[in-house]
Design a protein around this motif. Structure first.
Motif, PDB file in Angstrom:
ATOM      1  N   ALA A   1      41.527  40.895  40.199  1.00 42.07           N
ATOM      2  CA  ALA A   1      41.224  41.498  38.896  1.00 42.07           C
ATOM      3  C   ALA A   1      41.520  40.510  37.766  1.00 42.07           C
ATOM      4  O   ALA A   1      40.748  40.400  36.806  1.00 42.07           O
ATOM      5  CB  ALA A   1      42.045  42.770  38.705  1.00 42.07           C
ATOM      6  N   LEU A   2      42.635  39.767  37.900  1.00 47.08           N
ATOM      7  CA  LEU A   2      43.010  38.811  36.860  1.00 47.08           C
ATOM      8  C   LEU A   2      42.471  37.425  37.201  1.00 47.08           C
ATOM      9  O   LEU A   2      43.214  36.460  37.347  1.00 47.08           O
ATOM     10  CB  LEU A   2      44.534  38.764  36.708  1.00 47.08           C
ATOM     11  CG  LEU A   2      45.162  39.991  36.035  1.00 47.08           C
ATOM     12  CD1 LEU A   2      46.677  39.933  36.123  1.00 47.08           C
ATOM     13  CD2 LEU A   2      44.724  40.128  34.585  1.00 47.08           C
ATOM     14  N   SER A   3      41.157  37.343  37.374  1.00 46.62           N
ATOM     15  CA  SER A   3      40.542  36.052  37.698  1.00 46.62           C
ATOM     16  C   SER A   3      39.363  35.805  36.758  1.00 46.62           C
ATOM     17  O   SER A   3      38.788  36.747  36.198  1.00 46.62           O
ATOM     18  CB  SER A   3      40.043  36.052  39.152  1.00 46.62           C
ATOM     19  OG  SER A   3      38.954  36.944  39.286  1.00 46.62           O
ATOM     20  N   ALA A   4      39.017  34.527  36.592  1.00 43.04           N
ATOM     21  CA  ALA A   4      37.877  34.180  35.752  1.00 43.04           C
ATOM     22  C   ALA A   4      36.594  34.732  36.365  1.00 43.04           C
ATOM     23  O   ALA A   4      35.653  35.114  35.654  1.00 43.04           O
ATOM     24  CB  ALA A   4      37.783  32.666  35.589  1.00 43.04           C
ATOM     25  N   ASP A   5      36.575  34.810  37.689  1.00 45.01           N
ATOM     26  CA  ASP A   5      35.418  35.360  38.392  1.00 45.01           C
ATOM     27  C   ASP A   5      35.212  36.825  37.990  1.00 45.01           C
ATOM     28  O   ASP A   5      34.092  37.252  37.693  1.00 45.01           O
ATOM     29  CB  ASP A   5      35.668  35.232  39.909  1.00 45.01           C
ATOM     30  CG  ASP A   5      34.464  35.679  40.705  1.00 45.01           C
ATOM     31  OD1 ASP A   5      33.349  35.211  40.383  1.00 45.01           O
ATOM     32  OD2 ASP A   5      34.636  36.504  41.628  1.00 45.01           O
ATOM     33  N   CYS A   6      36.303  37.602  37.958  1.00 44.90           N
ATOM     34  CA  CYS A   6      36.210  39.008  37.554  1.00 44.90           C
ATOM     35  C   CYS A   6      35.832  39.107  36.077  1.00 44.90           C
ATOM     36  O   CYS A   6      35.053  39.970  35.683  1.00 44.90           O
ATOM     37  CB  CYS A   6      37.534  39.716  37.828  1.00 44.90           C
ATOM     38  SG  CYS A   6      37.503  41.484  37.452  1.00 44.90           S
ATOM     39  N   MET A   7      36.385  38.191  35.240  1.00 42.83           N
ATOM     40  CA  MET A   7      36.061  38.199  33.812  1.00 42.83           C
ATOM     41  C   MET A   7      34.552  38.013  33.612  1.00 42.83           C
ATOM     42  O   MET A   7      33.979  38.549  32.672  1.00 42.83           O
ATOM     43  CB  MET A   7      36.856  37.092  33.110  1.00 42.83           C
ATOM     44  CG  MET A   7      36.736  37.059  31.599  1.00 42.83           C
ATOM     45  SD  MET A   7      37.286  38.569  30.773  1.00 42.83           S
ATOM     46  CE  MET A   7      38.928  38.140  30.236  1.00 42.83           C
ATOM     47  N   ARG A   8      33.907  37.265  34.514  1.00 41.05           N
ATOM     48  CA  ARG A   8      32.457  37.064  34.415  1.00 41.05           C
ATOM     49  C   ARG A   8      31.685  38.276  34.939  1.00 41.05           C
ATOM     50  O   ARG A   8      30.755  38.759  34.304  1.00 41.05           O
ATOM     51  CB  ARG A   8      32.035  35.841  35.256  1.00 41.05           C
ATOM     52  CG  ARG A   8      32.125  34.504  34.537  1.00 41.05           C
ATOM     53  CD  ARG A   8      31.493  33.387  35.366  1.00 41.05           C
ATOM     54  NE  ARG A   8      32.109  33.233  36.682  1.00 41.05           N
ATOM     55  CZ  ARG A   8      33.195  32.481  36.915  1.00 41.05           C
ATOM     56  NH1 ARG A   8      33.756  31.812  35.936  1.00 41.05           N
ATOM     57  NH2 ARG A   8      33.709  32.405  38.127  1.00 41.05           N
ATOM     58  N   ARG A   9      32.105  38.780  36.107  1.00 43.80           N
ATOM     59  CA  ARG A   9      31.323  39.824  36.775  1.00 43.80           C
ATOM     60  C   ARG A   9      31.596  41.210  36.216  1.00 43.80           C
ATOM     61  O   ARG A   9      30.705  42.037  36.114  1.00 43.80           O
ATOM     62  CB  ARG A   9      31.621  39.829  38.284  1.00 43.80           C
ATOM     63  CG  ARG A   9      30.982  38.690  39.044  1.00 43.80           C
ATOM     64  CD  ARG A   9      31.229  38.819  40.532  1.00 43.80           C
ATOM     65  NE  ARG A   9      32.653  38.713  40.861  1.00 43.80           N
ATOM     66  CZ  ARG A   9      33.434  39.723  41.210  1.00 43.80           C
ATOM     67  NH1 ARG A   9      32.948  40.942  41.298  1.00 43.80           N
ATOM     68  NH2 ARG A   9      34.712  39.524  41.485  1.00 43.80           N
ATOM     69  N   ASP A  10      32.882  41.475  35.898  1.00 44.72           N
ATOM     70  CA  ASP A  10      33.278  42.817  35.479  1.00 44.72           C
ATOM     71  C   ASP A  10      34.387  42.701  34.425  1.00 44.72           C
ATOM     72  O   ASP A  10      35.542  43.038  34.680  1.00 44.72           O
ATOM     73  CB  ASP A  10      33.781  43.590  36.721  1.00 44.72           C
ATOM     74  CG  ASP A  10      33.973  45.065  36.429  1.00 44.72           C
ATOM     75  OD1 ASP A  10      33.879  45.473  35.238  1.00 44.72           O
ATOM     76  OD2 ASP A  10      34.232  45.832  37.380  1.00 44.72           O
TER      77      ASP A  10
ATOM     78  N   VAL B   1      45.085  32.569  28.429  1.00 42.25           N
ATOM     79  CA  VAL B   1      46.005  32.563  29.568  1.00 42.25           C
ATOM     80  C   VAL B   1      45.265  31.996  30.768  1.00 42.25           C
ATOM     81  O   VAL B   1      44.046  32.063  30.855  1.00 42.25           O
ATOM     82  CB  VAL B   1      46.528  33.972  29.947  1.00 42.25           C
ATOM     83  CG1 VAL B   1      47.535  34.474  28.942  1.00 42.25           C
ATOM     84  CG2 VAL B   1      45.394  34.946  30.134  1.00 42.25           C
ATOM     85  N   VAL B   2      46.054  31.443  31.697  1.00 44.58           N
ATOM     86  CA  VAL B   2      45.455  30.888  32.909  1.00 44.58           C
ATOM     87  C   VAL B   2      45.302  32.017  33.921  1.00 44.58           C
ATOM     88  O   VAL B   2      46.290  32.595  34.377  1.00 44.58           O
ATOM     89  CB  VAL B   2      46.348  29.767  33.489  1.00 44.58           C
ATOM     90  CG1 VAL B   2      45.756  29.220  34.770  1.00 44.58           C
ATOM     91  CG2 VAL B   2      46.537  28.662  32.457  1.00 44.58           C
ATOM     92  N   LEU B   3      44.065  32.358  34.240  1.00 41.26           N
ATOM     93  CA  LEU B   3      43.823  33.397  35.241  1.00 41.26           C
ATOM     94  C   LEU B   3      43.983  32.785  36.636  1.00 41.26           C
ATOM     95  O   LEU B   3      44.121  31.567  36.783  1.00 41.26           O
ATOM     96  CB  LEU B   3      42.429  33.996  35.035  1.00 41.26           C
ATOM     97  CG  LEU B   3      42.272  34.729  33.681  1.00 41.26           C
ATOM     98  CD1 LEU B   3      40.816  35.097  33.421  1.00 41.26           C
ATOM     99  CD2 LEU B   3      43.153  35.976  33.617  1.00 41.26           C
TER     100      LEU B   3
END
Ligand SMILES: [Zn+2]
Length: 255
Positions: A54-63, A162-164
């Motif tokens: 959930a706390l990832s750049a990938d999630c920030m992009r997708r959802d 912040v660093v995800l």
């Protein structure tokens, strides 16, 4: 009075590296984070994924709404926190001794609020950036932010620096750290941190290989402990108060 090796180096104004992790903020009422998401255990979130996902750049992009839900939870849990004795004493040491380099893994800004110049390896939450147009929102009011905060100019989703979990450490902080590490330290203090990130062990080993003393301040054993010269089993705030007392007693004796 028998001076501790830490106080001896402090009084000399020697070169000191302090590395702090979540444990330094425990006395401020913050939970010990497991990485960025230690509020959570090993079980999955209600959404069926792990906090690291959930706390990832990938999630920030997708959802982005999902990622933001957990960023917000993390921030709100620590909103009332104030710097404690450890943060304040470190800031005073740094003021007296500009050769003291302070590196933190914490994103809680408590070192900065106490007045320290800290290298924040995992970033911070003092503002939100627009990745699209670069507009910056300083000191956001976290309680009134919409569930998915957007840029006032271009409407892109904004985020704190912040660093995800799947991101690199910030380039500026890393280069400041590398510059600082190019010179040897007499003392390395590792406060409330663990060996979770390999670069922490590297810093410990670098202090020692250059002839410095590596000291751990932590209430319990960590993966870092075996490679330390000294392990002081104490809560960070209590340990710094004791060091402050010891230093003050020495000064009084000199007068
Ligand atoms: Zn924008």
């Amino acid at each position: 009075m028998e001076l501790s090796p830490i106080t001896r180096v402090l009084r000399r104004g020697g070169r000191i590296l302090v590395v702090s992790g979540a444990g330094i903020s425990v006395a401020s009422g913050l939970p010990v984070y497991r990485g960025l998401g230690g509020l959570y255990g090993d079980e999955n979130l209600p959404e069926g994924i792990r906090i690291e996902e959930a706390l990832s750049a990938d999630c920030m992009r997708r959802d982005p709404g999902l990622c933001w839900k957990y960023i917000r939870q993390l921030v709100l849990a620590g909103l009332q926190a104030e710097p404690n004795a450890a943060h304040r004493i470190l800031a005073a040491w740094q003021e007296r001794n500009p050769g003291l380099v302070l590196v933190t893994q914490n994103v809680d800004s408590l070192h900065v609020r106490a007045g320290s110049d800290a290298i924040e390896l995992h970033g911070h939450l003092r503002w939100l950036d627009c990745p699209s147009c670069g507009r910056r929102l300083r000191d956001p009011d976290w309680k009134t932010l919409p569930p998915l905060p957007r840029c006032a100019t271009c409407k892109a989703v904004i985020r704190p620096p912040v660093v995800l979990f799947d991101e690199f450490l910030p380039g500026k902080a890393v280069s400041r750290l590398q510059q600082a590490l190019a010179q040897p330290f007499e003392l390395g203090l590792f406060v409330g941190t663990s060996a979770l990130f390999p670069y922490i062990q590297e810093m410990r080993d670098r202090v020692r290989s250059a002839g410095g003393l590596a000291v751990e301040i932590n209430p319990g054993d960590t993966g870092l402990s075996p490679g330390m010269d000294l392990c002081w089993r104490e809560d960070a705030a209590k340990a710094f108060l004791r060091l402050e007392e010891e230093g003050a007693a020495e000064e009084a004796r000199d007068e």
